[in-house]
Motif scaffolding. Structure first.
Motif, PDB file in Angstrom:
ATOM      1  N   ALA A 182     112.250  13.738  14.004  1.00 11.74           N
ATOM      2  CA  ALA A 182     112.564  14.980  14.719  1.00 11.74           C
ATOM      3  C   ALA A 182     113.928  15.527  14.338  1.00 11.74           C
ATOM      4  O   ALA A 182     114.220  16.693  14.608  1.00 11.74           O
ATOM      5  CB  ALA A 182     112.499  14.745  16.222  1.00 11.74           C
ATOM      6  N   ASP A 192     105.243  22.595  27.284  1.00 12.86           N
ATOM      7  CA  ASP A 192     104.523  21.362  26.948  1.00 12.86           C
ATOM      8  C   ASP A 192     103.989  21.396  25.522  1.00 12.86           C
ATOM      9  O   ASP A 192     103.437  20.399  25.041  1.00 12.86           O
ATOM     10  CB  ASP A 192     103.342  21.158  27.918  1.00 12.86           C
ATOM     11  CG  ASP A 192     103.804  20.898  29.345  1.00 12.86           C
ATOM     12  OD1 ASP A 192     104.880  20.293  29.505  1.00 12.86           O
ATOM     13  OD2 ASP A 192     103.101  21.315  30.280  1.00 12.86           O
ATOM     14  N   LYS A 193     104.155  22.542  24.863  1.00 11.37           N
ATOM     15  CA  LYS A 193     103.661  22.671  23.498  1.00 11.37           C
ATOM     16  C   LYS A 193     104.694  22.153  22.503  1.00 11.37           C
ATOM     17  O   LYS A 193     105.819  21.815  22.872  1.00 11.37           O
ATOM     18  CB  LYS A 193     103.302  24.132  23.224  1.00 11.37           C
ATOM     19  CG  LYS A 193     102.174  24.625  24.136  1.00 11.37           C
ATOM     20  CD  LYS A 193     101.838  26.082  23.929  1.00 11.37           C
ATOM     21  CE  LYS A 193     100.711  26.510  24.874  1.00 11.37           C
ATOM     22  NZ  LYS A 193     100.378  27.942  24.746  1.00 11.37           N
ATOM     23  N   ASN A 194     104.312  22.070  21.236  1.00 10.86           N
ATOM     24  CA  ASN A 194     105.230  21.499  20.251  1.00 10.86           C
ATOM     25  C   ASN A 194     106.446  22.401  20.036  1.00 10.86           C
ATOM     26  O   ASN A 194     106.454  23.566  20.431  1.00 10.86           O
ATOM     27  CB  ASN A 194     104.500  21.213  18.923  1.00 10.86           C
ATOM     28  CG  ASN A 194     103.982  22.470  18.257  1.00 10.86           C
ATOM     29  OD1 ASN A 194     104.719  23.411  17.993  1.00 10.86           O
ATOM     30  ND2 ASN A 194     102.688  22.493  17.950  1.00 10.86           N
ATOM     31  N   ARG A 195     107.476  21.831  19.415  1.00 11.20           N
ATOM     32  CA  ARG A 195     108.738  22.556  19.283  1.00 11.20           C
ATOM     33  C   ARG A 195     108.619  23.793  18.402  1.00 11.20           C
ATOM     34  O   ARG A 195     109.354  24.766  18.580  1.00 11.20           O
ATOM     35  CB  ARG A 195     109.832  21.600  18.771  1.00 11.20           C
ATOM     36  CG  ARG A 195     110.295  20.623  19.840  1.00 11.20           C
ATOM     37  CD  ARG A 195     111.365  19.688  19.344  1.00 11.20           C
ATOM     38  NE  ARG A 195     110.863  18.668  18.457  1.00 11.20           N
ATOM     39  CZ  ARG A 195     110.352  17.498  18.867  1.00 11.20           C
ATOM     40  NH1 ARG A 195     110.262  17.243  20.162  1.00 11.20           N
ATOM     41  NH2 ARG A 195     109.935  16.600  17.995  1.00 11.20           N
ATOM     42  N   HIS A 196     107.710  23.779  17.465  1.00 15.50           N
ATOM     43  CA  HIS A 196     107.489  24.956  16.621  1.00 15.50           C
ATOM     44  C   HIS A 196     107.027  26.140  17.483  1.00 15.50           C
ATOM     45  O   HIS A 196     107.527  27.264  17.333  1.00 15.50           O
ATOM     46  CB  HIS A 196     106.449  24.646  15.547  1.00 15.50           C
ATOM     47  CG  HIS A 196     106.051  25.825  14.727  1.00 15.50           C
ATOM     48  ND1 HIS A 196     106.817  26.290  13.673  1.00 15.50           N
ATOM     49  CD2 HIS A 196     105.002  26.686  14.827  1.00 15.50           C
ATOM     50  CE1 HIS A 196     106.243  27.355  13.147  1.00 15.50           C
ATOM     51  NE2 HIS A 196     105.143  27.617  13.831  1.00 15.50           N
ATOM     52  N   VAL A 197     106.083  25.886  18.384  1.00  8.89           N
ATOM     53  CA  VAL A 197     105.568  26.947  19.265  1.00  8.89           C
ATOM     54  C   VAL A 197     106.661  27.397  20.231  1.00  8.89           C
ATOM     55  O   VAL A 197     106.844  28.596  20.459  1.00  8.89           O
ATOM     56  CB  VAL A 197     104.331  26.450  20.041  1.00  8.89           C
ATOM     57  CG1 VAL A 197     103.910  27.479  21.097  1.00  8.89           C
ATOM     58  CG2 VAL A 197     103.178  26.176  19.080  1.00  8.89           C
ATOM     59  N   GLN A 198     107.402  26.463  20.794  1.00  4.39           N
ATOM     60  CA  GLN A 198     108.492  26.821  21.705  1.00  4.39           C
ATOM     61  C   GLN A 198     109.532  27.695  21.012  1.00  4.39           C
ATOM     62  O   GLN A 198     110.000  28.689  21.573  1.00  4.39           O
ATOM     63  CB  GLN A 198     109.167  25.551  22.231  1.00  4.39           C
ATOM     64  CG  GLN A 198     108.310  24.720  23.169  1.00  4.39           C
ATOM     65  CD  GLN A 198     109.050  23.495  23.644  1.00  4.39           C
ATOM     66  OE1 GLN A 198     110.272  23.487  23.740  1.00  4.39           O
ATOM     67  NE2 GLN A 198     108.315  22.428  23.933  1.00  4.39           N
ATOM     68  N   ASP A 212     113.160  16.707  22.602  1.00  4.91           N
ATOM     69  CA  ASP A 212     112.417  17.676  23.411  1.00  4.91           C
ATOM     70  C   ASP A 212     113.334  18.635  24.158  1.00  4.91           C
ATOM     71  O   ASP A 212     112.867  19.612  24.743  1.00  4.91           O
ATOM     72  CB  ASP A 212     111.515  16.955  24.411  1.00  4.91           C
ATOM     73  CG  ASP A 212     110.320  16.281  23.741  1.00  4.91           C
ATOM     74  OD1 ASP A 212     109.932  16.726  22.640  1.00  4.91           O
ATOM     75  OD2 ASP A 212     109.794  15.306  24.307  1.00  4.91           O
ATOM     76  N   ASP A 226     114.836  10.313  17.627  1.00  2.00           N
ATOM     77  CA  ASP A 226     113.644  10.358  16.781  1.00  2.00           C
ATOM     78  C   ASP A 226     114.063  10.793  15.378  1.00  2.00           C
ATOM     79  O   ASP A 226     114.426  11.939  15.155  1.00  2.00           O
ATOM     80  CB  ASP A 226     112.630  11.344  17.364  1.00  2.00           C
ATOM     81  CG  ASP A 226     111.308  11.351  16.606  1.00  2.00           C
ATOM     82  OD1 ASP A 226     111.321  11.062  15.398  1.00  2.00           O
ATOM     83  OD2 ASP A 226     110.277  11.662  17.224  1.00  2.00           O
ATOM     84  N   GLU A 236     113.516  18.567  12.181  1.00  2.00           N
ATOM     85  CA  GLU A 236     112.740  19.704  12.667  1.00  2.00           C
ATOM     86  C   GLU A 236     113.557  20.950  13.002  1.00  2.00           C
ATOM     87  O   GLU A 236     113.182  22.057  12.584  1.00  2.00           O
ATOM     88  CB  GLU A 236     111.907  19.275  13.877  1.00  2.00           C
ATOM     89  CG  GLU A 236     110.831  20.283  14.227  1.00  2.00           C
ATOM     90  CD  GLU A 236     109.851  19.720  15.250  1.00  2.00           C
ATOM     91  OE1 GLU A 236     108.734  20.256  15.327  1.00  2.00           O
ATOM     92  OE2 GLU A 236     110.204  18.769  15.982  1.00  2.00           O
TER      93      GLU A 236
END
Length: 202
Positions: A159, A114-120, A81, A156, A162
């Protein structure tokens, strides 16, 4: 491009590391290459970390290091994260224009982290630099380097793939961009299928 360092520590000699550093520096400083992702693969103890740290230091001295993030289990830096927020914070210290855009975005959408890593990745890195590229096209001639090391030490396992998936998808879709990416990891992780989305042209 993908560059393996060798199958055992004895195959990564000082001259090899020196040649690799020179190649990376030339590429990262914008050698005219259309390739914007460099992937260095090598087993433990061949010197990946030393090369990565040297590259980060040299680009920082040239004011061309956008951000660096090293996963490390012993140092408790293995939380996936942090792989987006940490570079975002570092990039904000390097570029006032980027800082203005990303700060405004965080004010408008305080829950974006707080959103997923793709959105970030899209909202906090790609879209702000796309805006900068449009408004200040000269930044394409002096791209910033983003360095990620030790992905195999991310706690992870899923992850681990990703960041590479996000970056490789981005570089396939964007013809030009003011960021260049370099990743250091173990070959076993690559062979496991983590590189499934790396561009075919590499």
């Amino acid at each position: 491009m993908i560059l393996p360092l060798g199958v055992n520590p004895s195959q990564c000699h000082p001259d090899t590391r020196k040649s690799l550093r020179g190649r990376i520096i030339q590429w990262g400083m914008n050698d005219g290459s259309s390739e914007r992702m460099f992937w260095v693969l090598g087993p433990p103890a061949v010197g990946k970390s030393a090369i990565a740290q040297t590259i980060a230091k040299e680009f920082n001295e040239k004011e061309r290091l956008g951000a660096s993030f090293f996963f490390s289990r012993p140092n408790h830096l293995n939380d996936p994260d942090q792989v987006i927020p940490t570079p975002v914070c570092q990039l904000a210290t390097k570029s006032l224009r980027y800082r203005y855009i990303v700060t405004k975005r965080l004010v408008e959408d305080p829950l974006v982290l707080d959103k997923n890593r793709h959105v970030q990745f899209k909202k906090l890195i790609i879209e702000p630099f796309r805006k900068l590229m449009t408004e200040y096209p000269q930044i394409l001639h002096e791209p910033l380097l983003i360095l990620l090391g030790g992905l195999d030490e991310c706690k992870d396992k899923q992850a681990q793939c990703e960041p590479t998936d996000l970056i490789s998808t981005h570089v396939r879709q964007a013809d030009k961009f003011p960021l260049r990416w370099i990743i250091f990891s173990h070959p076993e992780w690559y062979r496991s299928g983590a590189a499934r989305q790396v561009p075919d042209s590499i």
